[in-house]
Design an enzyme around this catalytic site. Structure first.
Site, mmCIF file in Angstrom:
data_model
loop_
_atom_site.group_PDB
_atom_site.id
_atom_site.type_symbol
_atom_site.label_atom_id
_atom_site.label_comp_id
_atom_site.label_asym_id
_atom_site.label_seq_id
_atom_site.Cartn_x
_atom_site.Cartn_y
_atom_site.Cartn_z
ATOM 1 N NE ARG A 52 -2.444 1.126 3.536
ATOM 2 C CZ ARG A 52 -3.142 0.947 4.657
ATOM 3 N NH1 ARG A 52 -4.434 0.663 4.618
ATOM 4 N NH2 ARG A 52 -2.548 1.019 5.831
ATOM 5 C CG HIS A 102 2.295 25.770 -3.310
ATOM 6 N ND1 HIS A 102 2.866 26.937 -2.860
ATOM 7 C CD2 HIS A 102 1.206 25.562 -2.543
ATOM 8 C CE1 HIS A 102 2.160 27.417 -1.852
ATOM 9 N NE2 HIS A 102 1.139 26.603 -1.637
ATOM 10 C CE LYS A 149 -1.993 4.343 7.043
ATOM 11 N NZ LYS A 149 -3.158 4.828 7.760
ATOM 12 C CG LEU A 207 -6.479 3.829 4.009
ATOM 13 C CD1 LEU A 207 -5.549 4.537 3.022
ATOM 14 C CD2 LEU A 207 -5.833 3.772 5.373
HETATM 15 N N1 PDD Z 1 -4.950 4.501 10.489
HETATM 16 N N2 PDD Z 1 -9.072 4.664 7.573
HETATM 17 C C1 PDD Z 1 -8.248 5.644 7.988
HETATM 18 C C2 PDD Z 1 -8.623 7.064 7.703
HETATM 19 C C3 PDD Z 1 -7.061 5.319 8.671
HETATM 20 O O1 PDD Z 1 -6.235 6.304 9.063
HETATM 21 C C4 PDD Z 1 -6.754 3.959 8.945
HETATM 22 C C5 PDD Z 1 -5.501 3.554 9.649
HETATM 23 C C6 PDD Z 1 -7.662 2.972 8.507
HETATM 24 C C7 PDD Z 1 -7.418 1.501 8.728
HETATM 25 O O2 PDD Z 1 -6.363 1.030 7.932
HETATM 26 P P1 PDD Z 1 -5.472 -0.225 8.389
HETATM 27 O O3 PDD Z 1 -6.412 -1.333 8.683
HETATM 28 O O4 PDD Z 1 -4.609 -0.499 7.228
HETATM 29 O O5 PDD Z 1 -4.709 0.209 9.602
HETATM 30 C C8 PDD Z 1 -8.799 3.360 7.803
HETATM 31 C C9 PDD Z 1 -3.653 4.303 11.103
HETATM 32 C C10 PDD Z 1 -3.603 3.110 12.000
HETATM 33 C C11 PDD Z 1 -3.225 5.589 11.757
HETATM 34 O O6 PDD Z 1 -3.447 6.627 11.156
HETATM 35 O O7 PDD Z 1 -2.643 5.573 12.843
#
Ligand code: PDD
Length: 285
Positions: A52, A102, A149, A207
């Site tokens: 990812r 930018h 992300k 996400l």
């Molecule tokens: N966050 N949606 C968002 C907006 C997130 O920030 C996250 C994860 C998830 C879940 O994704 P995953 O299962 O791959 O952790 C969904 C991480 C843990 C964080 O920002 O700390």
């Protein structure tokens, strides 16, 4: 013992772990990140998290800071130098350091890479899961590419803060059609009154969580019906169960949404069973 961070080629004690003031992560949130669970000293689903990361970097046209295999080794090394048994490892890559402008720097600069790790309190997390959490809804005011992300998390920060100030733990973003997108740092799920597990399909409005993807295998193995579709807040209020997923929380039952009690107000059997089963389907390495 001082915590150790990896910063652009060096393992440093925290007090010396610094990035430049003109790092584009600091100036523009021009970067991406990953969070992996560490359990029994092992990295959970590292391969999928790195995949990812590669995708996020590609979408933003940021170069990989080092070959994937080398990055995997650095993550492991940071976990081991910090003696993490249970906790998380954090990876952040930004477009690098350049005079503030930018547009992308020309000539291109080297991306910045930071890796940190920290312990989490396992019994506290288990106690939280046993009790369940409250969430509140907030309008989803994020940009249109939250499938990437990125470290640009201001709406998520404000949503979490709003949740805490309203006596809840997480916030659920709701789109302009009244449908839940996801949590501030989690994916959002419900179980309908007839026992179907529902979560939004992985479009650009959420996400695509790694925990979410792996949980599908657990759901199928348990013989549960699953639907990938948006659900409204109204449907969530009337759900039999609700829960959130994320790397360091796995499956966390939700027992209250905007003050509405979900089910009997206690973690339900589906969420609890999925939480117990999760690590059978995850990769540990
Ligand atoms: N966050 N949606 C968002 C907006 C997130 O920030 C996250 C994860 C998830 C879940 O994704 P995953 O299962 O791959 O952790 C969904 C991480 C843990 C964080 O920002 O700390």
């Amino acid at each position: 013992m001082s915590r150790i961070a990896y910063v652009n080629g060096r393992y440093l004690p925290f007090r010396d772990a610094k990035v430049h003031v003109e790092d584009r992560g600091y100036q523009f949130a021009d970067g991406v990140y990953e969070v992996c669970e560490v359990r029994g000293g092992k990295l959970i689903d590292q391969r999928r998290h790195l995949q990812r990361l590669v995708r996020s970097l590609g979408e933003l046209r940021i170069r990989m800071p080092m070959p994937l295999a080398a990055l995997g080794i650095v993550m492991r090394e940071v976990v081991s130098r910090n003696r993490i048994g249970y906790g998380l490892v954090y990876v952040q890559v930004t477009r690098g350091v350049a005079r503030r402008d930018h547009a992308f720097p020309t000539p291109e600069v080297a991306p910045s890479l930071v890796v940190t790790a920290r312990s989490l309190n396992q019994s506290r997390n288990e106690a939280l899961a046993a009790k369940g959490i409250a969430v509140v809804s907030v309008p989803d005011n994020r940009w249109g590419r939250v499938d990437i992300k990125t470290i640009g998390l201001l709406p998520n920060v404000l949503a979490r803060q709003a949740a805490i100030e309203r006596g809840a733990r997480d916030a659920w973003f709701v789109d302009k059609d009244g449908r839940v997108t996801e949590g501030a740092s989690t994916n959002a799920w419900i179980a309908t009154p007839d026992g179907k597990v529902v979560t939004r399909a992985p479009d650009q409005a959420i996400l695509q969580g790694i925990t979410r993807s792996v949980l599908f295998e657990a759901i199928k193995a348990q013989g549960l019906a699953v639907e990938e579709r948006p659900f409204t807040l109204k449907e969530a209020y009337a759900a039999r169960e609700a829960f959130v997923t994320a790397a360091t929380q796995i499956v966390l039952p939700v027992v209250r949404i905007d003050g509405h009690m979900i089910g009997d107000g206690k973690p339900g059997p589906i969420a609890s069973a999925l939480r117990r089963a999760f690590h059978r389907y995850a990769e540990a390495g």
